[in-house]
Enzyme design. Structure first.
Site, mmCIF file in Angstrom:
data_model
loop_
_atom_site.group_PDB
_atom_site.id
_atom_site.type_symbol
_atom_site.label_atom_id
_atom_site.label_comp_id
_atom_site.label_asym_id
_atom_site.label_seq_id
_atom_site.Cartn_x
_atom_site.Cartn_y
_atom_site.Cartn_z
ATOM 1 N N HIS A 159 0.816 -1.227 0.000
ATOM 2 C CA HIS A 159 0.000 0.000 0.000
ATOM 3 C C HIS A 159 0.851 1.280 0.000
ATOM 4 O O HIS A 159 0.290 2.385 -0.020
ATOM 5 C CB HIS A 159 -0.934 0.039 1.206
ATOM 6 C CG HIS A 159 -1.940 -1.072 1.242
ATOM 7 N ND1 HIS A 159 -2.749 -1.364 0.171
ATOM 8 C CD2 HIS A 159 -2.260 -1.976 2.216
ATOM 9 C CE1 HIS A 159 -3.533 -2.399 0.490
ATOM 10 N NE2 HIS A 159 -3.250 -2.784 1.710
ATOM 11 N N ASP A 195 -2.637 -10.581 -2.050
ATOM 12 C CA ASP A 195 -3.189 -10.109 -0.769
ATOM 13 C C ASP A 195 -4.681 -9.809 -0.966
ATOM 14 O O ASP A 195 -5.121 -9.483 -2.070
ATOM 15 C CB ASP A 195 -2.430 -8.839 -0.363
ATOM 16 C CG ASP A 195 -2.759 -8.352 1.041
ATOM 17 O OD1 ASP A 195 -1.948 -8.590 1.951
ATOM 18 O OD2 ASP A 195 -3.817 -7.707 1.214
ATOM 19 N N HIS A 197 -6.247 -7.290 -0.063
ATOM 20 C CA HIS A 197 -6.396 -5.867 -0.396
ATOM 21 C C HIS A 197 -5.616 -5.561 -1.668
ATOM 22 O O HIS A 197 -4.493 -6.056 -1.852
ATOM 23 C CB HIS A 197 -5.846 -4.995 0.737
ATOM 24 C CG HIS A 197 -6.493 -5.235 2.066
ATOM 25 N ND1 HIS A 197 -5.925 -6.020 3.045
ATOM 26 C CD2 HIS A 197 -7.664 -4.783 2.577
ATOM 27 C CE1 HIS A 197 -6.732 -6.042 4.104
ATOM 28 N NE2 HIS A 197 -7.791 -5.307 3.851
ATOM 29 N N ASP A 284 -4.188 -12.908 4.260
ATOM 30 C CA ASP A 284 -5.489 -12.396 4.702
ATOM 31 C C ASP A 284 -6.642 -12.794 3.784
ATOM 32 O O ASP A 284 -7.784 -12.422 4.024
ATOM 33 C CB ASP A 284 -5.453 -10.873 4.892
ATOM 34 C CG ASP A 284 -4.689 -10.159 3.790
ATOM 35 O OD1 ASP A 284 -4.384 -10.810 2.755
ATOM 36 O OD2 ASP A 284 -4.401 -8.960 3.954
#
Lengths: 341, 341
Positions: A159, A195, A197, A284
């Protein structure tokens, strides 16, 4: 067994604050994550190596000088403010163009931090550098001929933008690894982000480039962090048009949906024909992850590892997200096991 | 006496949260501000009129449809979330280009809210509409021939962008007033912003336009909110180049410095030769304001009012900042007294 790199400096980064739906919660990106993964690595017989020190040059190849200065020195300025919190927490953001660059640390914090999920404390810089060195060490290992290598990067990186922290991330380990491989002579590098996200920082760093291909599989950003990036119509810009591909999937997706997207992503990467593959590995996506967004099972993680291994590229695997759950470490090991046979 | 417009709907907006230097503090933009100003207006003999209802069209001339929808309906979606705070507080921000627009309210909150100083509660929309109607009523009054009119706008407006709340502001009352005057036939409108904080929302809304001139006097953004806008080298873009002028002043400046900048700003406005002047009036330049940024005295406020009156334009005066202090109301009245002789 593939080589595993890890820098214990990560323990110095233990963020406290996290704001979600307007409510302060404990931050999920905690040192216990690494403990669980190190324990699973030890149980599976992996040796853990300390990374080499690569210095600042590979970081400067991806991040701006003023951002790196902020990461290194900002916390000292922040705690010198009257009535400041123990860790840097931004409160105002340069959300429109024509933005100037302030000198005050509160303004610089807003400029260099994109959300409320990346507080900076006294040890953040050392931890982030350790994670980047681990990523670079794994990349060097693979460039020297290893089939694959894994870096337990904490804090994670995907990120982080060129000039901005976000979502638990400070230095973009995957981008630093990919750029290092480019600078060392690999002509084409692909990054595969699995991931839960979207890897918005990585996407942004290479958005207008044709030499680094970026593919990301993730929860639909219309309903899920990072909200503004990861849409299927974000495909790159300028020279980079067509070198970004996003696979947003509905929240609640399981491994059948995930593996189908992964298969498509690997086919796109095959068209690109990279010299090296960097995997941004998030655990995740697990059915047991506290984010509860996807439903990938233990067997699903083995299948993901095998599908990536089958693609056949020299592969650098970097840890991204995945939060405290009993099977966090064992699911991660299932992925890298495919490369350790 | 000039006419004064005020909508009691503002009382429905009483924001709670405010984050500064990482620490939650009570929000400073409270209904008590209006009480102090209404009391000073009554003491000075002003009658207060309820504004006319102007509907949504003048708001849509400045703000995007999806932002207005968010302001009107977002709070209902927010409180329906599990474990959400009572007021909307954003946590993730679209700080880079190529940003998509999410459906989830948490993502929309980050898209439409630029900082941690503009929480939205159930009454925010009604209050903001009342303030905009007061600004429009004052503008209509002046366009119908009054020398000047004043609107006690709460919440204030000058930090609100076309698609984004920020810094206690939701609807940009000054921009709405200026655009309304343009749409009603005034060819050239100038906005003079004398709040201690730069009017970044107003600047942004007209940044590429030559028909609305924007001049702002404020604390140096290098050291002070809004940090990213208000620099002297921000002078407009495209057709608007040269139609924005900023006077950043050092923190601690008193009225001598302020009046010199004001004199320069009025000279620039005279070159532009507006048909109508909108004043964004902040009382937070006071030596007694809790922000403690500037040191303007009671006499300084009288001088500011007189200097603006001397400029000779039909003048719409809109309340922006100025926080709870014993002389908040009397200092405001000193400015408008220049127009009431």
């Amino acid at each position: 067994m593939i080589k595993v790199f890890y820098d214990a400096a990560e323990k110095q980064h233990a963020p406290d604050n996290f704001v979600i739906r307007g409510v302060r919660q404990p931050n999920k990106e905690v040192p216990e994550r690494s403990e669980l993964m190190l324990s699973a690595l030890a149980d599976a017989g992996y040796e853990v190596s300390e990374p080499e020190e690569f210095g600042l040059a590979p970081l400067k190849a991806v991040h701006t000088e003023r951002y790196l200065d902020f990461l290194e020195n900002g916390h000292g300025e922040w705690v010198a403010l009257a009535d400041s919190a123990p860790e840097i927490i931004p409160n105002a953001f340069p959300v429109n163009p024509h933005a100037g660059y302030p000198t005050a640390i509160v303004g610089r914090a807003g400029f260099h931090m994109g959300d409320m999920a990346c507080p900076i404390n006294a040890g953040t810089w050392a931890a982030a550098r350790g994670a980047a060195n681990a990523a670079l060490s794994a990349t060097k290992q693979v460039r020297q001929g290893a089939r694959a290598a894994y870096a337990l990067c904490r804090p994670p990186g995907h990120h982080a933008f060129g000039d901005r922290a976000a979502g638990f991330c400070f230095l973009n380990n995957a981008a630093i690894a990919a750029q290092y491989a480019r600078d060392q002579g690999d002509e084409r590098v692909a990054i595969l982000d699995v991931d839960v996200h979207h890897g918005n920082g990585t996407q942004d760093i290479f958005y207008d480039r044709a030499d680094v291909f970026f593919a990301s599989l993730h929860g639909d950003p219309a309903e899920f962090y990072p909200f503004f990036w990861g849409y299927a119509d974000q495909t790159g810009a300028g020279a980079g048009e067509g070198f970004t591909v996003n696979y947003p999937m509905p929240l609640g997706s399981g491994e059948v949906v995930f593996l189908e997207s992964l298969n498509n992503a690997i086919a796109r990467i095959a068209e690109f024909a990279p010299d090296l593959l960097v995997v941004s590995l998030g655990i995740d996506i697990s059915i047991n992850d506290p984010y509860a967004a996807f439903k990938v099972s233990a067997e699903g993680f083995s299948a993901i590892g095998q599908m990536i291994e089958n693609a056949g590229y020299p592969t650098v695997i970097l840890q991204e997200g995945g939060y405290v759950a009993p099977d966090l470490g064992t699911n991660m090991v299932r992925v890298i096991e495919a490369f350790s046979k």
